[in-house]
Design an enzyme around this catalytic site. Structure first.
Site, PDB file in Angstrom:
ATOM      1  N   LYS B  78       1.010  -1.296  -0.062  1.00  0.00           N
ATOM      2  CA  LYS B  78      -0.034   0.102  -0.044  1.00  0.00           C
ATOM      3  C   LYS B  78       0.956   1.183  -0.001  1.00  0.00           C
ATOM      4  CE  LYS B  78      -3.984   2.054   2.601  1.00  0.00           C
ATOM      5  NZ  LYS B  78      -4.558   1.535   4.034  1.00  0.00           N
ATOM      6  N   SER B 153      -9.761   1.817   2.711  1.00  0.00           N
ATOM      7  CA  SER B 153      -8.914   2.535   2.253  1.00  0.00           C
ATOM      8  C   SER B 153      -7.906   1.529   1.386  1.00  0.00           C
ATOM      9  CB  SER B 153      -8.100   3.558   2.928  1.00  0.00           C
ATOM     10  OG  SER B 153      -7.220   2.880   4.109  1.00  0.00           O
ATOM     11  N   SER B 177      -9.913  -0.514   7.354  1.00  0.00           N
ATOM     12  CA  SER B 177      -9.113  -0.277   6.095  1.00  0.00           C
ATOM     13  C   SER B 177      -8.520  -1.408   5.209  1.00  0.00           C
ATOM     14  CB  SER B 177      -8.123   0.925   6.045  1.00  0.00           C
ATOM     15  OG  SER B 177      -8.790   2.308   5.872  1.00  0.00           O
TER      16      SER B 177
END
Lengths: 502, 514
Positions: B78, B153, B177
């Site tokens: 990420k 996210s 997330s």
């Protein structure tokens, strides 16, 4: 002294106004940079004078994702200060974020402490004039220093009028201890005494050199006035970021009559931050309460609360050196010194150590004290030296004191010897021998000098013989002068009386 | 041939060890897959194809020196974990050109294990969002239906694994997330106990809630990846020594396991299809020997509002460092420093980030602190106590991960509150700092449904074991078709720009997320 209807008189507590007497109420927030090897929250070296931005890392430059880790040594140093100020160290303390934007603060928050500081409720006893005063300490907490801003292209070096500003992050993140007092300080002179003696204490603790030029000690002062004898607190103003004892006293002495003038004219003092201009000796407002920052303190989530192991705190306490105030009492007792003399000698640790090294040579403590406070201290001040530095070692000063005590040299000749000890970097005995500075006790040597003096002053001889016996002192002085102060006064007296009476 | 849609890390490791495939071939399979589908999925902000190819070749060549349980396996990271020499943007224009000078500890541990990084995945800007629509660069699509969001996210990481663009991935979880996008994309995702994985180098959103964790194709892989990133880090004061090592799960039965189903989680807002899959999974747990009972977490309804005070408050300080002075985007031609700050931040941050900075700043302001932040912290204590009480009665808590399956792109973008509700079942575990894991438990209308286990602090092994047994019994093998592309294109109106997929650290293009 600046204008206003009131006048301030030094250490005198009372500020005389037009309509009555007032007194000052002063509190201080003192910042001390700690001499740790590394910064408060990262492993960058704490340095002075290195090229800008050479001691930085992701943590102290606030790069994304970087996290702070508490410097254990800084906690120990701060704890030393807290314990020396007789504070209580609670079982835990908490770091908070203090939020504001400024280019010297890369995270846009300073990691500081807020409602759970390292230590609380202490006190500091200090001397002001002949009085021992006590100032309560509200709190001692840990935080990090900001980076250094250099405003370039302007005339004043201040941000106003500068073309651009440079940031040196070497200083950013240096461990700081903030000491906050209660408003217990009764005069500008006392504020100065407090700071000077607090500085001596911190140096003594070995946690900071407290170098004034490098800004290792800085403070904010808040000040208000109230009718003399009252116990209310008036509205205070704040003097920010000062690092000169003299300017602090001047600033406070200028602020006091200003406030008294306002109040006596029926006005109210604005709570505001002031800037002191040493050039004009006056204060000007920086910002008012309405413009004050809202720092939005909240607990620093990147750090866990610090648990203070009571056993460890006691270890730190046990490791504290003898503190100046206790040492002053001990010196007075142990060496038979007056309070005033003990304070001069025993206040600064380095001087106290020097003195004790002199006494350890087995010389008379009082005589040693006179020489330490007199010639030696004057020499340090003149040469800009710290006690213990320079060519006058404790051994040499002790040797000189012994020469005086044993009557080998007179006091005035000894002063010559002292000067030559510095110039020639030699032992006192060698100097006495080389320059013939020894005391003259031999009547055969002094006889001709006495005869000469008597012959040269017939009118004084007349007076003496006419019954004015005190003129003897004049003759002694003349003989001393002629021998460069080396003549033994007892022998001179005897010879003079014989010559004059005979 | 490597089937990147189905291959697990465990299987990939076996292929490598058996010499069936080289790391270079394995890596190339993923890079090829990325090349084939990335323009539809937009899972990555940056694909480090050249580096990955080179490094995997090196691992093959120096197999003797570079061995280890994860050596040669490719991974996606990420883009809110800093990687030295590889731009890290947090999907924000304010960091569009930021080149880190160090590497996050979790990533560093994997690099030290000779893992091959494929690239940096998309996210909601600074991890603030539940759909990955808040990215400053591109909207990631759900591989199960390209017209829907992947969740967020960590939507890029979840979509990359689901679409076969990554073998597995790292995500971060502040309020769900990792788990919510894992649920919406039909993969496994785990948020470990707070402190188990170092946050050093994870660009902070809400420091007291953030945790890095795995997104994988199986519970076994989840444990395998987790065990290589946990551990006390001297650079993260909130990291801890794990009380026990992470074990690879092998349980097939759940005999004697007591599972609590919090009635508050099922009270409202759970879609019928999600509820049906969840109840089937609960029935399976009973069949495996577990015992499911209703429990109560009475302060659940306050968890969401407390989270939306605490997280923005911390974020308002964490994001204050992005001021244009030292790195990242700086507004041009400002006359003074304050104007430069204001314009840099005004132009650099997207609307959701600005919204949260404002909420957080307000909540911490003088006069409001007690009413908002102080009270939210007390709620947090109550939420934590709820779990402590419940874990006196049961071993694990179970719930749907997300109240809904993936929703259409744009459906909630205009309504922040509707978006915030996506995290109602996941937020309490963050507030309490507990380990929580989501596994796929079936489909509803063709879209994956996530099943969440929450355990007591440091009960990762129990959570992984239970999830492994349930996963085995569920036998979920469906894979996404990357369908619905036409719907996706028509909804995005063609305004969406492709994310950069080269090695070059070029500035990503203008974002379109509203």
């Amino acid at each position: 002294m600046t204008g206003g209807d009131a006048a301030v008189r030094g250490a005198d507590r009372i500020v005389r106004g037009m309509r009555g007497d007032w007194e000052a109420v002063i509190g201080l927030e003192v910042h001390v940079e700690l001499d740790t090897a590394t910064k408060m929250f990262c492993s960058c070296a704490v340095t002075k004078g290195d090229p800008p931005n050479t001691h930085t890392c992701p943590v102290c430059l606030a790069h994304p994702g970087a996290l702070p880790v508490v410097n254990q040594r800084a906690v120990e140093y701060a704890t030393r200060i807290a314990l020396a100020l007789d504070c209580t160290v609670p079982p835990r303390n908490v770091f908070h974020r203090k939020n504001y934007f400024y280019p010297d603060l890369p995270k846009a928050y300073q990691i500081s402490q807020y409602d759970e500081p390292l230590a609380v409720d202490g006190c500091f006893d200090y001397w002001s004039g002949d009085e021992k005063l006590r100032c309560r300490i509200d709190r001692v907490h840990m935080e990090e220093d900001a980076a250094k801003l250099i405003h370039a292209g302007g005339e004043t070096g201040r941000i106003t009028g500068s073309e651009y500003s440079l940031v040196d992050f070497n200083r950013g993140g240096t461990p700081l201890v903030e000491i906050v007092t209660e408003p217990d300080i009764p005069s500008p002179a006392a504020a100065r005494d407090f700071l000077q003696q607090l500085r001596e204490l911190v140096i003594e603790l070995g946690v900071s050199e407290c170098n004034m030029e490098e800004g290792q000690v800085r403070w904010d002062a808040n000040i208000s006035v109230r009718p003399a004898g009252s116990s209310t607190l008036g509205t205070r103003t704040e003097l920010k970021n000062m690092n000169s004892f003299r300017f602090l006293q001047q600033a406070l002495e200028s602020e006091l009559p200003r406030q008294v003038g306002i109040l006596e004219a029926g006005g109210t003092v604005e709570q505001e931050t002031l800037h002191f201009d040493p050039e004009t000796g006056t204060t000007t407002p920086l910002r008012s309460k309405e413009e004050a920052h809202d720092y939005r303190y909240f607990p620093e989530p990147d750090l866990v609360p610090l648990a203070m192991d009571p056993a460890w705190v006691e270890e730190v306490r046990a490791s504290l050196p003898e503190l100046p105030l206790a040492r002053v009492a001990r010196f007075a007792e142990q060496y038979g010194l007056s309070r005033a003399d003990a304070r001069v000698i025993a206040g600064p640790g380095a001087l106290a150590r020097f003195y004790e090294a002199v006494v350890a040579q087995g010389v008379d403590p009082k005589l040693a004290a006179n020489w330490t406070m007199g010639e030696y201290l004057a020499h340090l001040n003149a040469a800009g030296l710290e006690p213990g530095h320079g060519h006058v070692t404790p051994e040499r000063l002790a040797a000189l004191v012994r020469l005086v005590a044993d009557g080998v040299v007179s006091t005035s000749a000894a002063k010559d010897v002292f000067t030559k000890m510095i110039e020639e970097r030699a032992e006192p005995a060698a100097i006495v021998a080389k320059h013939g500075l020894g005391r003259i006790s031999d009547s055969a040597a002094l006889g001709p000098v006495v005869a000469e003096v008597v012959a040269a002053n017939p009118s004084q001889v007349e007076q003496y013989r006419g019954g004015k016996r005190q003129v003897l002192g004049f003759f002694v002085g003349q003989v001393m002068k002629a021998t460069g102060g080396r003549a033994d006064p007892a022998v001179v007296n005897e010879l003079l009386q014989k010559a004059l009476d005979g | 041939m490597v089937d990147t849609m189905r291959l697990t890390a465990r299987e990939a490791k076996k292929l490598l060890v058996d010499g069936e495939v080289s790391s270079a071939e394995l890596t190339k399979a993923y890079l090829d897959r990325i090349a084939a589908v990335e323009d539809r999925v937009h899972a990555y902000i940056l694909v480090t194809a050249d580096n990955a190819a080179k490094y995997s070749t090196k691992v093959d060549r120096e197999m003797q020196a570079m061995r280890g349980p994860l050596a040669g396996l490719p991974i996606a990271v990420k883009d809110n974990m800093v990687t030295e020499g590889v731009t890290t943007t947090c999907a924000s224009r304010i960091l569009h050109n930021y080149m880190p000078v160090y590497t996050a500890t979790a990533v560093r541990r994997l690099w030290d294990d000779h893992v091959v990084m494929l690239g940096k995945t998309n996210l909601d800007e600074f991890a603030m969002g539940s759909s990955t629509e808040n990215s400053g660069f591109a909207v990631t699509r759900n591989p199960w239906d390209l017209g829907t969001v992947p969740g967020g996210s960590s939507g890029g990481s979840a979509a990359a694994v689901a679409a076969g663009e990554a073998l597995w991935a790292l995500g971060s979880d502040t309020g769900g997330s990792i788990r919510q996008p894992a649920a919406l994309c039909g993969v496994v995702g785990m948020k470990p106990t707070y402190g188990l994985v170092s946050r050093y180098g994870l660009v902070a959103f809400a420091s007291s809630l953030d945790q890095i964790g795995p997104l994988t194709r199986s519970v076994h892989d989840c444990a395998l990846l987790l065990r290589h990133i946990v551990g006390k880090d001297p650079r993260d004061a909130t990291s801890v020594v794990a009380p026990a090592p992470i074990e690879l799960p092998s349980a097939e039965r759940l005999d004697g396991l007591r599972v609590g189903i919090p009635r508050e989680y099922l009270a409202a807002g759970i879609e019928p299809g999600v509820r049906a899959r969840f109840e089937e999974a609960v029935a399976l747990i009973e069949e495996l020997g577990g015992r499911c009972v209703e429990v109560s977490l009475p302060h659940t309804e306050y968890a969401l509002p407390a989270y939306y005070i605490i997280a923005p408050a911390e974020a308002s300080a964490n994001l204050a460092r992005f001021d244009g002075v030292r790195y990242g985007y700086r507004a041009a031609d400002a006359d003074d420093v304050v104007t430069m700050y204001e314009r840099t931040r005004g132009e650099g941050f997207g609307p959701e980030v600005k919204r949260r900075i404002m909420i957080g700043t307000y909540a911490l302001s003088a006069g409001y602190y007690e009413a908002y932040y102080g009270r939210a912290q007390r709620v947090r204590t109550l939420v934590r106590r709820d779990f402590t009480d419940v874990f006196g009665e049961v071993d694990l808590v179970a719930s749907p991960t997300s109240p809904t399956v993936a929703f259409p792109v744009g459906a909630r973008a205009a309504d922040p509150l509707a978006m915030y509700v996506s995290d109602v079942c996941t937020i309490p575990a963050n507030l309490a700092g507990l380990p929580a894991l989501s596994i796929p438990c079936g489909l509803s209308d063709g879209l994956p449904v996530g099943f969440q286990f929450v355990g007591p602090a440091f009960s990762e092994n129990r959570v992984l074991d239970a999830a492994h047994a349930l996963e085995t019994a569920l036998g979920f093998t469906a894979t996404p078709s990357l369908g619905g592309a036409e719907a996706a294109l028509s909804q995005s109106g063609g305004a969406e720009a492709a994310s950069p997929t080269g090695d070059a650290a070029s500035a990503p293009p203008e974002g379109t997320a509203s």
